[in-house]
Scaffold this motif. Sequence first.
Motif, PDB file in Angstrom:
ATOM      1  N   ASN A 114      -9.041  12.512 -12.675  1.00 36.70           N
ATOM      2  CA  ASN A 114      -8.828  11.419 -13.345  1.00 36.70           C
ATOM      3  C   ASN A 114      -8.088  10.364 -12.495  1.00 36.70           C
ATOM      4  N   GLY A 115      -7.591  10.803 -11.439  1.00 36.68           N
ATOM      5  CA  GLY A 115      -6.565  10.194 -10.640  1.00 36.68           C
ATOM      6  C   GLY A 115      -7.381  10.073  -9.294  1.00 36.68           C
ATOM      7  N   LEU A 116      -8.315  10.809  -8.957  1.00 39.20           N
ATOM      8  CA  LEU A 116      -9.005  10.611  -7.525  1.00 39.20           C
ATOM      9  C   LEU A 116      -9.433   9.359  -7.056  1.00 39.20           C
ATOM     10  N   SER A 117     -10.147   8.754  -8.102  1.00 37.04           N
ATOM     11  CA  SER A 117     -10.649   7.356  -7.949  1.00 37.04           C
ATOM     12  C   SER A 117      -9.620   6.445  -7.558  1.00 37.04           C
ATOM     13  N   ASN A 118      -8.543   6.449  -8.278  1.00 36.05           N
ATOM     14  CA  ASN A 118      -7.167   5.650  -7.890  1.00 36.05           C
ATOM     15  C   ASN A 118      -6.804   5.871  -6.522  1.00 36.05           C
ATOM     16  N   THR A 119      -6.644   7.120  -6.143  1.00 34.75           N
ATOM     17  CA  THR A 119      -6.118   7.696  -4.906  1.00 34.75           C
ATOM     18  C   THR A 119      -7.022   6.803  -3.840  1.00 34.75           C
TER      19      THR A 119
ATOM     20  N   ILE B 141       1.260   9.038  -6.135  1.00 36.24           N
ATOM     21  CA  ILE B 141       1.562  10.642  -6.058  1.00 36.24           C
ATOM     22  C   ILE B 141       2.775  10.998  -7.019  1.00 36.24           C
ATOM     23  N   ARG B 142       3.684  10.467  -7.292  1.00 42.43           N
ATOM     24  CA  ARG B 142       4.807  10.725  -8.168  1.00 42.43           C
ATOM     25  C   ARG B 142       4.246  10.970  -9.614  1.00 42.43           C
ATOM     26  N   ALA B 143       3.370   9.733 -10.046  1.00 43.12           N
ATOM     27  CA  ALA B 143       3.072   9.771 -11.260  1.00 43.12           C
ATOM     28  C   ALA B 143       1.854  10.990 -11.539  1.00 43.12           C
ATOM     29  N   SER B 144       1.366  11.347 -10.537  1.00 43.13           N
ATOM     30  CA  SER B 144       0.177  12.515 -10.621  1.00 43.13           C
ATOM     31  C   SER B 144       1.016  13.657 -10.665  1.00 43.13           C
ATOM     32  N   GLY B 145       2.101  13.886 -10.105  1.00 44.26           N
ATOM     33  CA  GLY B 145       2.782  15.151 -10.132  1.00 44.26           C
ATOM     34  C   GLY B 145       2.916  15.719  -8.917  1.00 44.26           C
ATOM     35  N   GLY B 146       2.651  15.176  -7.864  1.00 46.12           N
ATOM     36  CA  GLY B 146       2.449  15.582  -6.611  1.00 46.12           C
ATOM     37  C   GLY B 146       1.445  15.224  -5.573  1.00 46.12           C
ATOM     38  N   PHE B 147       1.537  15.535  -4.445  1.00 46.50           N
ATOM     39  CA  PHE B 147       0.363  14.762  -3.414  1.00 46.50           C
ATOM     40  C   PHE B 147      -0.818  15.638  -3.735  1.00 46.50           C
ATOM     41  N   ARG B 148      -0.976  17.023  -4.174  1.00 44.77           N
ATOM     42  CA  ARG B 148      -1.935  17.712  -4.230  1.00 44.77           C
ATOM     43  C   ARG B 148      -2.729  17.180  -5.506  1.00 44.77           C
TER      44      ARG B 148
ATOM     45  N   GLY C 241       0.799  -1.226   0.090  1.00 45.05           N
ATOM     46  CA  GLY C 241      -0.045  -0.016  -0.082  1.00 45.05           C
ATOM     47  C   GLY C 241       0.857   1.246  -0.019  1.00 45.05           C
ATOM     48  N   CYS C 242       1.790   1.263   0.696  1.00 43.56           N
ATOM     49  CA  CYS C 242       2.765   2.534   0.929  1.00 43.56           C
ATOM     50  C   CYS C 242       3.483   2.643  -0.353  1.00 43.56           C
ATOM     51  N   TYR C 243       3.933   1.575  -0.993  1.00 46.55           N
ATOM     52  CA  TYR C 243       4.840   1.752  -2.410  1.00 46.55           C
ATOM     53  C   TYR C 243       3.681   2.190  -3.445  1.00 46.55           C
ATOM     54  N   LEU C 244       2.743   1.783  -3.565  1.00 46.53           N
ATOM     55  CA  LEU C 244       1.643   1.996  -4.544  1.00 46.53           C
ATOM     56  C   LEU C 244       1.299   3.457  -4.290  1.00 46.53           C
ATOM     57  N   LEU C 245       1.089   3.792  -3.297  1.00 48.48           N
ATOM     58  CA  LEU C 245       0.533   5.357  -2.757  1.00 48.48           C
ATOM     59  C   LEU C 245       1.608   6.396  -3.347  1.00 48.48           C
TER      60      LEU C 245
ATOM     61  N   GLY D 122      -9.023   4.443  -3.844  1.00 52.67           N
ATOM     62  CA  GLY D 122      -8.592   3.005  -3.984  1.00 52.67           C
ATOM     63  C   GLY D 122      -7.506   2.629  -3.212  1.00 52.67           C
ATOM     64  N   ILE D 123      -6.302   3.138  -3.695  1.00 53.29           N
ATOM     65  CA  ILE D 123      -5.076   2.926  -2.861  1.00 53.29           C
ATOM     66  C   ILE D 123      -5.240   3.208  -1.318  1.00 53.29           C
ATOM     67  N   VAL D 124      -5.814   4.276  -0.866  1.00 58.53           N
ATOM     68  CA  VAL D 124      -5.914   4.688   0.399  1.00 58.53           C
ATOM     69  C   VAL D 124      -6.945   3.450   1.196  1.00 58.53           C
ATOM     70  N   LEU D 125      -7.616   3.020   0.581  1.00 59.14           N
ATOM     71  CA  LEU D 125      -8.557   1.895   1.133  1.00 59.14           C
ATOM     72  C   LEU D 125      -7.807   0.730   1.387  1.00 59.14           C
ATOM     73  N   LEU D 126      -6.615   0.539   0.744  1.00 54.05           N
ATOM     74  CA  LEU D 126      -5.699  -0.526   0.676  1.00 54.05           C
ATOM     75  C   LEU D 126      -5.149  -0.520   2.409  1.00 54.05           C
ATOM     76  N   PHE D 127      -5.278   0.739   2.825  1.00 51.32           N
ATOM     77  CA  PHE D 127      -4.397   0.676   4.166  1.00 51.32           C
ATOM     78  C   PHE D 127      -5.333   0.257   5.340  1.00 51.32           C
ATOM     79  N   VAL D 128      -6.755   0.243   5.195  1.00 51.44           N
ATOM     80  CA  VAL D 128      -7.686  -0.100   6.190  1.00 51.44           C
ATOM     81  C   VAL D 128      -7.484  -1.232   6.999  1.00 51.44           C
ATOM     82  N   PHE D 129      -7.263  -2.264   6.190  1.00 51.45           N
ATOM     83  CA  PHE D 129      -7.164  -3.682   6.600  1.00 51.45           C
ATOM     84  C   PHE D 129      -5.781  -3.778   7.523  1.00 51.45           C
ATOM     85  N   PRO D 130      -4.535  -3.726   6.821  1.00 51.63           N
ATOM     86  CA  PRO D 130      -3.337  -4.099   7.442  1.00 51.63           C
ATOM     87  C   PRO D 130      -3.205  -3.122   8.540  1.00 51.63           C
ATOM     88  N   VAL D 131      -3.572  -1.779   8.546  1.00 53.67           N
ATOM     89  CA  VAL D 131      -3.285  -0.837   9.708  1.00 53.67           C
ATOM     90  C   VAL D 131      -4.026  -1.553  10.977  1.00 53.67           C
TER      91      VAL D 131
END
Length: 208
Positions: free
Chosen positions: A185-190, A171-178, A163-167, A192-201
């Motif tokens: 076009n990238g919000l849905s991907n973001t 962010i790097r591919a999107s041109g920054g955190f903001r 999850g950390c690596y994909l996030l 989805g990736i954030v939801l990857l953290f709910v279980f392992p955390v």
Amino acid sequence: MMKSPKNYLKMTTDSTVSEAAASLINSDLKEIGEATKKFANHVIQLGVSGGFVTTVLQWFAFCAAVYLLILDRTNWRTNMLTSLLVPYIFLTFPNWLFGILHGDVGKWITLVGVILRLFFPNHFPEYLYLPGCLLLLIVISPSFVAGYVRAGWIGVIICLGIGCYLLQEHIRASGGFRNAFTKSNGLSNTIGIVLLFVFPVWALITLI
């Protein structure tokens, strides 16, 4: 001529009766409050110790990973992302469904898929390649991986690392955190990736 006696409704005005009724109502409300508190405590204990919350969050993470895998075939084509989602889905696969596919059902499906891939490649769609790899991984995984790694802290750490690596890659591919959290076009991907953290955390917190 005798008149029939009249019946009058007697109004109770004794203050002691009103106080007794109020006391009974307060006692009942107190018992209801205590019962509600006990019920809430039992629900919380069941969710933590019984694994209910963990199971629900595991389903959330699993669905998010499947969503990203499907999204990869539409407008987010990243081979690195796809390859990392396969082990993540394997580690977060719901236990009862994993048990079914780990048995003879999964073996038969995998056998048919391998035969199609080897002898009838034109009838084997390309988009089924990764799901086929995932199913093959589920079928051939030894008991140590299918049991201990998936249910233990090793699998949780692997999921968290993915999850950390994909996030950070997103962010790097999107041109920054903001941009990762503002571009449509990238919000849905973001998300989805954030939801990857709910279980392992959560799983890491319960293991600690």
